[in-house]
Design an enzyme around this catalytic site. Structure first.
Site, PDB file in Angstrom:
ATOM      1  N   ASP A   1      33.296 -64.959 -47.989  1.00 33.37           N
ATOM      2  CA  ASP A   1      31.949 -65.482 -48.219  1.00 33.37           C
ATOM      3  C   ASP A   1      31.940 -66.985 -47.933  1.00 33.37           C
ATOM      4  O   ASP A   1      32.867 -67.707 -48.294  1.00 33.37           O
ATOM      5  CB  ASP A   1      31.520 -65.206 -49.670  1.00 33.37           C
ATOM      6  CG  ASP A   1      30.026 -65.380 -49.862  1.00 33.37           C
ATOM      7  OD1 ASP A   1      29.338 -64.362 -50.044  1.00 33.37           O
ATOM      8  OD2 ASP A   1      29.549 -66.542 -49.828  1.00 33.37           O
ATOM      9  N   ILE A   2      30.879 -67.457 -47.308  1.00 32.63           N
ATOM     10  CA  ILE A   2      30.774 -68.873 -46.928  1.00 32.63           C
ATOM     11  C   ILE A   2      30.589 -69.768 -48.154  1.00 32.63           C
ATOM     12  O   ILE A   2      30.888 -70.963 -48.093  1.00 32.63           O
ATOM     13  CB  ILE A   2      29.607 -69.051 -45.917  1.00 32.63           C
ATOM     14  CG1 ILE A   2      29.801 -70.287 -45.067  1.00 32.63           C
ATOM     15  CG2 ILE A   2      28.262 -69.045 -46.610  1.00 32.63           C
ATOM     16  CD1 ILE A   2      28.861 -70.348 -43.867  1.00 32.63           C
TER      17      ILE A   2
ATOM     18  N   ASN B   1      24.226 -55.993 -54.150  1.00 32.97           N
ATOM     19  CA  ASN B   1      22.833 -56.257 -54.484  1.00 32.97           C
ATOM     20  C   ASN B   1      21.923 -55.441 -53.577  1.00 32.97           C
ATOM     21  O   ASN B   1      22.168 -55.317 -52.374  1.00 32.97           O
ATOM     22  CB  ASN B   1      22.520 -57.744 -54.310  1.00 32.97           C
ATOM     23  CG  ASN B   1      23.182 -58.598 -55.373  1.00 32.97           C
ATOM     24  OD1 ASN B   1      23.229 -58.202 -56.528  1.00 32.97           O
ATOM     25  ND2 ASN B   1      23.700 -59.753 -54.987  1.00 32.97           N
TER      26      ASN B   1
ATOM     27  N   GLU C   1      20.113 -61.269 -50.521  1.00 34.86           N
ATOM     28  CA  GLU C   1      19.628 -62.303 -49.592  1.00 34.86           C
ATOM     29  C   GLU C   1      19.796 -61.921 -48.125  1.00 34.86           C
ATOM     30  O   GLU C   1      19.070 -62.435 -47.276  1.00 34.86           O
ATOM     31  CB  GLU C   1      20.352 -63.627 -49.862  1.00 34.86           C
ATOM     32  CG  GLU C   1      19.923 -64.259 -51.187  1.00 34.86           C
ATOM     33  CD  GLU C   1      20.526 -65.630 -51.408  1.00 34.86           C
ATOM     34  OE1 GLU C   1      21.623 -65.883 -50.880  1.00 34.86           O
ATOM     35  OE2 GLU C   1      19.892 -66.428 -52.109  1.00 34.86           O
ATOM     36  N   VAL C   2      20.799 -61.101 -47.843  1.00 37.72           N
ATOM     37  CA  VAL C   2      21.051 -60.721 -46.439  1.00 37.72           C
ATOM     38  C   VAL C   2      20.773 -59.224 -46.291  1.00 37.72           C
ATOM     39  O   VAL C   2      21.383 -58.407 -46.990  1.00 37.72           O
ATOM     40  CB  VAL C   2      22.495 -61.044 -46.020  1.00 37.72           C
ATOM     41  CG1 VAL C   2      22.732 -60.634 -44.566  1.00 37.72           C
ATOM     42  CG2 VAL C   2      22.799 -62.531 -46.204  1.00 37.72           C
TER      43      VAL C   2
ATOM     44  N   HIS D   1      26.170 -55.185 -47.885  1.00 42.49           N
ATOM     45  CA  HIS D   1      27.453 -55.858 -48.092  1.00 42.49           C
ATOM     46  C   HIS D   1      27.896 -55.624 -49.511  1.00 42.49           C
ATOM     47  O   HIS D   1      27.099 -55.671 -50.439  1.00 42.49           O
ATOM     48  CB  HIS D   1      27.381 -57.357 -47.785  1.00 42.49           C
ATOM     49  CG  HIS D   1      26.206 -58.058 -48.380  1.00 42.49           C
ATOM     50  ND1 HIS D   1      24.919 -57.906 -47.893  1.00 42.49           N
ATOM     51  CD2 HIS D   1      26.102 -58.907 -49.432  1.00 42.49           C
ATOM     52  CE1 HIS D   1      24.092 -58.639 -48.608  1.00 42.49           C
ATOM     53  NE2 HIS D   1      24.771 -59.249 -49.563  1.00 42.49           N
TER      54      HIS D   1
ATOM     55  N   HIS E   1      30.271 -57.245 -52.283  1.00 42.99           N
ATOM     56  CA  HIS E   1      31.032 -58.427 -52.668  1.00 42.99           C
ATOM     57  C   HIS E   1      32.305 -57.974 -53.377  1.00 42.99           C
ATOM     58  O   HIS E   1      32.252 -57.097 -54.248  1.00 42.99           O
ATOM     59  CB  HIS E   1      30.246 -59.278 -53.675  1.00 42.99           C
ATOM     60  CG  HIS E   1      28.971 -59.867 -53.166  1.00 42.99           C
ATOM     61  ND1 HIS E   1      28.854 -61.188 -52.783  1.00 42.99           N
ATOM     62  CD2 HIS E   1      27.739 -59.327 -52.997  1.00 42.99           C
ATOM     63  CE1 HIS E   1      27.607 -61.438 -52.405  1.00 42.99           C
ATOM     64  NE2 HIS E   1      26.904 -60.321 -52.537  1.00 42.99           N
TER      65      HIS E   1
HETATM   66  P1  5GP Z   1      23.507 -61.336 -51.467  1.00 41.66           P
HETATM   67  O1  5GP Z   1      22.787 -62.320 -52.339  1.00 41.66           O
HETATM   68  O2  5GP Z   1      22.660 -60.883 -50.304  1.00 41.66           O
HETATM   69  O3  5GP Z   1      24.129 -60.216 -52.225  1.00 41.66           O
HETATM   70  O4  5GP Z   1      24.759 -62.124 -50.861  1.00 41.66           O
HETATM   71  C1  5GP Z   1      24.762 -62.753 -49.615  1.00 41.66           C
HETATM   72  C2  5GP Z   1      26.059 -63.529 -49.496  1.00 41.66           C
HETATM   73  O5  5GP Z   1      26.252 -63.867 -48.138  1.00 41.66           O
HETATM   74  C3  5GP Z   1      26.082 -64.833 -50.296  1.00 41.66           C
HETATM   75  O6  5GP Z   1      27.175 -64.813 -51.203  1.00 41.66           O
HETATM   76  C4  5GP Z   1      26.237 -65.907 -49.208  1.00 41.66           C
HETATM   77  O7  5GP Z   1      27.054 -66.973 -49.608  1.00 41.66           O
HETATM   78  C5  5GP Z   1      26.840 -65.129 -48.057  1.00 41.66           C
HETATM   79  N1  5GP Z   1      26.508 -65.653 -46.746  1.00 41.66           N
HETATM   80  C6  5GP Z   1      25.269 -65.999 -46.302  1.00 41.66           C
HETATM   81  N2  5GP Z   1      25.335 -66.429 -45.027  1.00 41.66           N
HETATM   82  C7  5GP Z   1      26.639 -66.334 -44.661  1.00 41.66           C
HETATM   83  C8  5GP Z   1      27.324 -66.642 -43.439  1.00 41.66           C
HETATM   84  O8  5GP Z   1      26.752 -67.069 -42.445  1.00 41.66           O
HETATM   85  N3  5GP Z   1      28.664 -66.417 -43.432  1.00 41.66           N
HETATM   86  C9  5GP Z   1      29.332 -65.921 -44.516  1.00 41.66           C
HETATM   87  N4  5GP Z   1      30.660 -65.750 -44.394  1.00 41.66           N
HETATM   88  N5  5GP Z   1      28.717 -65.643 -45.688  1.00 41.66           N
HETATM   89  C10 5GP Z   1      27.384 -65.841 -45.747  1.00 41.66           C
END
Ligand code: 5GP
Length: 125
Positions: A39-40, A97, A105-106, A110, A112
């Protein structure tokens, strides 16, 4: 911003672009079914994301539409990544999520993988 997990798949989402190699990622594992990368913005000392190769918005979408090989391949990949990272004995947490209230968010499924310290209670109170 949180995404609506009932929307159609957007092939311009950031994880689709990582899968196509358009954006770099620190990869830890890849096979026919899954890609895993750091994760970034890590929320724990180990914070890995595991995504299916197929175009699925969320856990809901994946569990409804994915084939049996895609599902078994993805689930095995998540376990493999955690095992290979040495996380089984100390322990780890999986989180997927899904939709607005979860703060997804994405819009590409995914999981985690959090580990590396005591992770505390399941949810913020
Ligand atoms: P969500 O809130 O959708 O469950 O988690 C999205 C995750 O994707 C977050 O923890 C965020 O830090 C990670 N993320 C968002 N953009 C990028 C990216 O461009 N590269 C990587 N490696 N992680 C990302």
């Amino acid at each position: 911003m949180a995404v609506d997990a009932t929307l159609p798949y957007d092939d311009q989402n950031i994880f689709a672009r990582i899968l196509r190699g358009e954006i770099p990622a620190r990869k830890v594992f890849e096979d026919d079914w899954a890609l895993a990368f750091h994760d970034i913005n890590p929320q724990s000392p180990t914070h890995i994301l595991v995504i299916p190769k197929g175009a699925y918005v969320s856990w809901d979408d994946f569990s409804a539409r994915a084939s049996e090989p895609e599902i078994s391949g993805f689930v095995r990949a998540v376990g493999h990544v955690a095992r290979e990272a040495g996380l089984v004995a100390p322990g780890y947490r999986l989180l997927a999520n899904t939709g607005l209230d979860s703060h997804q968010e994405v819009p590409h499924l995914h999981v985690h993988v959090f580990a590396g310290r005591p992770l505390g209670p399941l949810l913020a109170r």
